[in-house]
Write an enzyme that holds these catalytic residues in place. Structure first.
Site, PDB file in Angstrom:
ATOM      1  N   GLY A 102       0.825  -1.154   0.064  1.00 32.85           N
ATOM      2  CA  GLY A 102      -0.016  -0.046  -0.037  1.00 32.85           C
ATOM      3  C   GLY A 102       0.947   1.174   0.049  1.00 32.85           C
ATOM      4  N   GLY A 118       5.700   4.462  -8.678  1.00 35.16           N
ATOM      5  CA  GLY A 118       6.363   3.320  -8.892  1.00 35.16           C
ATOM      6  C   GLY A 118       5.562   2.064  -9.197  1.00 35.16           C
ATOM      7  N   HIS A 119       4.702   2.177  -8.146  1.00 31.64           N
ATOM      8  CA  HIS A 119       3.579   1.002  -8.084  1.00 31.64           C
ATOM      9  C   HIS A 119       2.705   1.218  -9.261  1.00 31.64           C
ATOM     10  CE1 HIS A 119       3.986   1.375  -3.360  1.00 31.64           C
ATOM     11  NE2 HIS A 119       4.437   0.013  -3.594  1.00 31.64           N
ATOM     12  N   GLN A 158       7.716  -9.556   7.792  1.00 30.86           N
ATOM     13  CA  GLN A 158       8.829  -9.113   7.199  1.00 30.86           C
ATOM     14  C   GLN A 158       9.371  -8.065   7.892  1.00 30.86           C
ATOM     15  OE1 GLN A 158       6.607  -8.302   3.283  1.00 30.86           O
ATOM     16  NE2 GLN A 158       8.084  -6.651   3.163  1.00 30.86           N
ATOM     17  N   ASP A 167      13.922  -3.035  -5.299  1.00 26.57           N
ATOM     18  CA  ASP A 167      14.296  -4.035  -4.145  1.00 26.57           C
ATOM     19  C   ASP A 167      14.821  -5.324  -4.740  1.00 26.57           C
ATOM     20  OD1 ASP A 167      12.771  -2.862  -1.878  1.00 26.57           O
ATOM     21  OD2 ASP A 167      11.115  -2.860  -3.045  1.00 26.57           O
ATOM     22  N   LEU A 183      11.424   6.291  -6.018  1.00 25.34           N
ATOM     23  CA  LEU A 183      10.409   6.499  -5.274  1.00 25.34           C
ATOM     24  C   LEU A 183       9.977   5.307  -4.045  1.00 25.34           C
ATOM     25  CD1 LEU A 183       7.703   7.306  -7.794  1.00 25.34           C
ATOM     26  CD2 LEU A 183       9.130   8.979  -6.494  1.00 25.34           C
TER      27      LEU A 183
HETATM   28  O1  PAF Z   1       7.808  -5.131  -1.810  1.00 23.08           O
HETATM   29  C1  PAF Z   1       6.890  -4.986  -1.212  1.00 23.08           C
HETATM   30  O2  PAF Z   1       6.125  -4.069  -1.216  1.00 23.08           O
HETATM   31  C2  PAF Z   1       6.872  -6.111  -0.150  1.00 23.08           C
HETATM   32  O3  PAF Z   1       8.008  -6.717   0.234  1.00 23.08           O
HETATM   33  C3  PAF Z   1       5.798  -7.490  -0.870  1.00 23.08           C
HETATM   34  C4  PAF Z   1       6.566  -7.793  -2.183  1.00 23.08           C
HETATM   35  C5  PAF Z   1       4.615  -6.597  -1.368  1.00 23.08           C
HETATM   36  C6  PAF Z   1       5.778  -8.337   0.222  1.00 23.08           C
HETATM   37  O4  PAF Z   1       5.028  -7.975   1.345  1.00 23.08           O
END
Ligand code: PAF
Length: 273
Positions: free
Chosen positions: A28, A33-34, A58, A147, A181
């Site tokens: 979210g 970028g998303h 995580q 990432d 971003l």
């Molecule tokens: O990159 C992220 O936003 C998170 O690490 C992901 C891949 C959604 C997993 O929770």
């Protein structure tokens, strides 16, 4: 846009789709970028699913899980406007039970770089991505190169577990000034943001030197260190696509990664050479 709030709803909706499904997994606080991942997924698939789930496993103790930005309503408006077909927004109880099996990240590549500074981080990432893949059953899944280690480990997991999903890695989206971003940029004050630009500035400097035929990793690390001053650096690494440190940079086979702290905010950036 359909909204599925739990795995049962998601699986039911997926069962009704008889076309190619592109998937963008997110936590979210959506940014451009998303949206670029969503756009690519839309171009390459008939049906696009976005998940929004701030995955507790995580985050380490003391990290920013509690203050991670949560803005489901605004995100859902963005998704709708971007043409997302299905938004999957489960809660933690729906995804995790107690005393469950989980995925272990690889002994070497899961425990260097981000995995060293955030012990257990990639176990949590891989476990949730495995769960999300099993629920959403996408044909293709889109991840940002920002990432880099995550993207490489997810690709390795897909191969290791023979999953039927194609992983598509997408370029990092940057602000005009170069800053990559990230949802975590919202933590930065104005003056911290000026400091944060040093990460991309250092990578652009590295890229300039490589264009001038400086291929020695040591020299590039020194140049990056200079630009990053006085930030607190977690690591500067020059690796191949297997995340193995290399002494000589080879075009098309190298990633330069930086992790540094601006105030209390930890930022990462990288460049795929
Ligand atoms: O990159 C992220 O936003 C998170 O690490 C992901 C891949 C959604 C997993 O929770």
């Amino acid at each position: 846009m359909i909204i599925a709030q739990n795995a049962i709803e998601m699986k039911e909706a997926r069962g009704r789709v008889n076309a190619s499904v592109g998937f963008v997994a997110t936590m979210g606080a959506l940014h451009a970028g998303h949206l670029s991942l969503i756009e690519r997924a839309k171009n390459e698939n008939d049906f696009v699913v976005v998940s929004i789930f701030v995955n507790p496993t995580q985050f380490r103790e003391g990290e920013d899980f509690d203050r991670y930005p949560r803005q489901l309503e605004a995100d859902s408006i963005l998704c709708k406007a971007a043409g997302v077909d299905l938004l999957f927004a489960p809660n933690a109880e729906d995804i995790y039970g107690s005393d469950e099996p989980a995925i272990k990240s690889p002994a070497i590549t899961g425990h260097i770089l981000e995995g060293k500074f955030r012990e257990g981080h990639f176990d949590g990432v891989l476990t949730v991505v495995m769960k999300l893949f099993n629920i959403v059953q996408p044909n293709r899944a889109y991840f940002g190169k920002k990432d880099a280690q995550q993207a490489i480990l997810i690709t390795k997991m897909v191969k290791a577990f023979f999953l039927n999903v194609e992983i598509v890695l997408c370029e990092t989206a940057r602000e005009g000034g170069g800053l990559a971003l990230s949802s975590r940029n919202t933590y930065l004050s104005k003056s911290e943001k000026n400091e944060a630009y040093k990460l991309s500035k250092a990578l652009f400097e590295a890229s300039k030197l490589i264009k001038q035929n400086e291929f020695r990793s040591l020299a590039i690390v020194q140049a990056i260190t200079e630009v990053l001053k006085p930030l607190s650096i977690d690591y500067i690494a020059i690796v191949d696509y297997e995340l193995k440190a290399i002494e000589t940079i080879k075009r098309g086979e190298t990633i330069i990664l930086i992790a540094a702290r601006v105030g209390i905010t930890r930022l990462i950036d990288n460049m795929w050479i």
